[in-house]
Every structure is written in C-alpha cells, then in structure tokens.
Scaffold this motif. Structure first.
Motif, mmCIF file in Angstrom:
data_model
loop_
_atom_site.group_PDB
_atom_site.id
_atom_site.type_symbol
_atom_site.label_atom_id
_atom_site.label_comp_id
_atom_site.label_asym_id
_atom_site.label_seq_id
_atom_site.Cartn_x
_atom_site.Cartn_y
_atom_site.Cartn_z
ATOM 1 N N TYR A 51 70.178 23.876 38.517
ATOM 2 C CA TYR A 51 70.161 25.274 38.090
ATOM 3 C C TYR A 51 71.573 25.848 38.190
ATOM 4 N N PRO A 52 71.879 26.864 37.398
ATOM 5 C CA PRO A 52 73.212 27.480 37.472
ATOM 6 C C PRO A 52 73.516 27.993 38.892
ATOM 7 N N ALA A 53 74.743 27.890 39.297
ATOM 8 C CA ALA A 53 75.169 28.283 40.643
ATOM 9 C C ALA A 53 74.739 29.702 41.036
ATOM 10 N N PRO A 54 74.749 30.688 40.122
ATOM 11 C CA PRO A 54 74.300 32.015 40.549
ATOM 12 C C PRO A 54 72.846 32.051 41.036
ATOM 13 N N LEU A 55 72.074 31.002 40.754
ATOM 14 C CA LEU A 55 70.680 30.936 41.197
ATOM 15 C C LEU A 55 70.515 30.073 42.450
ATOM 16 N N ALA A 56 71.605 29.817 43.135
ATOM 17 C CA ALA A 56 71.571 28.939 44.303
ATOM 18 C C ALA A 56 70.724 29.494 45.442
ATOM 19 N N ALA A 57 70.729 30.814 45.612
ATOM 20 C CA ALA A 57 69.991 31.458 46.715
ATOM 21 C C ALA A 57 70.370 30.792 48.032
ATOM 22 N N LEU A 58 69.467 30.044 48.625
ATOM 23 C CA LEU A 58 69.717 29.411 49.923
ATOM 24 C C LEU A 58 70.057 27.931 49.795
ATOM 25 N N SER A 59 70.379 27.477 48.593
ATOM 26 C CA SER A 59 70.657 26.057 48.390
ATOM 27 C C SER A 59 72.151 25.771 48.316
ATOM 28 N N THR A 60 72.468 24.511 48.467
ATOM 29 C CA THR A 60 73.863 24.070 48.378
ATOM 30 C C THR A 60 74.283 23.959 46.911
ATOM 31 N N ASP A 65 80.075 19.223 41.052
ATOM 32 C CA ASP A 65 80.076 20.231 39.992
ATOM 33 C C ASP A 65 79.585 21.555 40.566
ATOM 34 N N LYS A 66 80.506 22.399 40.996
ATOM 35 C CA LYS A 66 80.168 23.660 41.668
ATOM 36 C C LYS A 66 79.513 24.682 40.731
ATOM 37 N N ARG A 67 79.375 24.353 39.451
ATOM 38 C CA ARG A 67 78.710 25.263 38.521
ATOM 39 C C ARG A 67 77.193 25.224 38.667
ATOM 40 N N VAL A 68 76.685 24.211 39.381
ATOM 41 C CA VAL A 68 75.239 24.060 39.536
ATOM 42 C C VAL A 68 74.861 23.903 41.005
ATOM 43 N N CYS A 69 73.616 24.223 41.299
ATOM 44 C CA CYS A 69 73.141 24.068 42.678
ATOM 45 C C CYS A 69 72.185 22.888 42.770
ATOM 46 N N GLU A 70 72.023 22.411 43.996
ATOM 47 C CA GLU A 70 71.157 21.266 44.251
ATOM 48 C C GLU A 70 69.739 21.776 44.483
ATOM 49 N N ARG A 71 69.081 21.992 43.370
ATOM 50 C CA ARG A 71 67.753 22.594 43.354
ATOM 51 C C ARG A 71 66.975 21.996 42.197
ATOM 52 N N PHE A 72 65.659 21.825 42.360
ATOM 53 C CA PHE A 72 64.848 21.389 41.228
ATOM 54 C C PHE A 72 63.454 21.985 41.316
ATOM 55 N N GLU A 73 62.787 22.010 40.168
ATOM 56 C CA GLU A 73 61.407 22.465 40.072
ATOM 57 C C GLU A 73 60.613 21.442 39.291
ATOM 58 N N ILE A 74 59.361 21.256 39.683
ATOM 59 C CA ILE A 74 58.468 20.310 39.011
ATOM 60 C C ILE A 74 57.413 21.097 38.251
ATOM 61 N N TYR A 75 57.247 20.745 36.984
ATOM 62 C CA TYR A 75 56.243 21.373 36.124
ATOM 63 C C TYR A 75 55.246 20.322 35.654
#
Length: 153
Positions: A51-60, A65-75
């Motif tokens: 996800y884009p870095a501005p959506l990092a919230a509490l994630s690293t 690539d600092k433009r993205v955060c280490e986060r995922f969602e399963i659908y």
C-alpha cells in the motif's frame, strides 16, 4: 492531496468529490472504494500488498522502497477477510506519524486526536519486531460456505 483530487476530477468523473478539501488518504479511499473494490468480486482470491506509504498507519515502510508500506489485505470474492502488516516498533517514528495525523485531523475535521500515551509507553519498554494479521472469521466462514455477499448484486 491536490494531485489526487485532480486525477479523480479529470479521469474518474463518476466518483463523487465533496466541495471541501480532503486529506490524501481520504482521496485514495474515495477512489479505491468507488473504482477498485467493486471490481475485486471478479477475483476468487486476491492479495493486495505494498500500500502507498501514506497508508502505513502502524506498519513499517519497505526498506527497499520507502514509497510503500509492508502491509497486505486478503480478499475472497471481493470481500476483505484479513489485513496484516509488520508493526512499527520505533517510538520516535510512531510519535512523528501521530503528530502528523493529529495535525491533519485538526486541519481537515477540527478533531483533536487523543495522544496514545499508553501505546508509547509500551513501545518505550521494548516491543520486539513483530507482525500480525486480523482475520474476520465470520467473513472467512461466509466465503467458505459461499454465502452471497449482501454488498454486491
């Protein structure tokens, strides 16, 4: 935020834009919820990640690539059943993010975000590197037994 607002107003004219200015993440979710998420029902299983870095919230943020955060969602069939991320355990970075978020909430919505002092104390005591996943058990069960999603036609 103005670039994203302009993109929505010129390329996605069917997405309703409010008269007031929004934060970047509000524009992102306006676009995501109106244009992307409705299409996810066309995929039986899908993982959205980086996800884009501005959506990092509490994630690293991703170290390469600092433009993205280490986060995922399963659908499953268009329904989010789980979300996960690597926890940001650095106290100073958490405080900086909170300060930025609090400022944005105050500017946009005249809302005073309460400071998470207990959370800071936990981080200062030493939270080890960790990650987690939140699973909607009822959503998983509904997907497994093929219960129709009430949000889609």
């Amino acid at each position: 935020p103005n670039d994203l607002r302009k993109l929505i107003s010129t390329r996605f004219t069917d997405v309703p834009l409010p008269a007031v200015e929004l934060n970047w993440d509000d524009y992102f979710f306006l676009l995501f919820l109106n244009k992307i998420e409705p299409e996810l029902k066309n995929y039986p299983a899908l993982i959205l990640y980086e996800y884009p870095a501005p959506l990092a919230a509490l994630s690293t943020l991703k170290s390469s690539d600092k433009r993205v955060c280490e986060r995922f969602e399963i659908y499953l069939d268009g329904v989010e059943i789980a979300n996960a991320f690597n926890e940001l355990t650095e106290t100073q970075e958490q405080k900086a993010r909170f300060k930025q978020q609090a400022h944005e909430k105050k500017q946009a919505y005249q809302y005073n975000l309460p400071e998470p002092t207990e959370f800071y104390q936990t981080l200062e005591r030493g939270l080890p590197k960790c990650s987690g996943i939140a699973l909607g058990v009822e959503r998983l069960l509904a997907a497994l037994i093929k219960t129709p999603n009430p949000f889609f036609d």
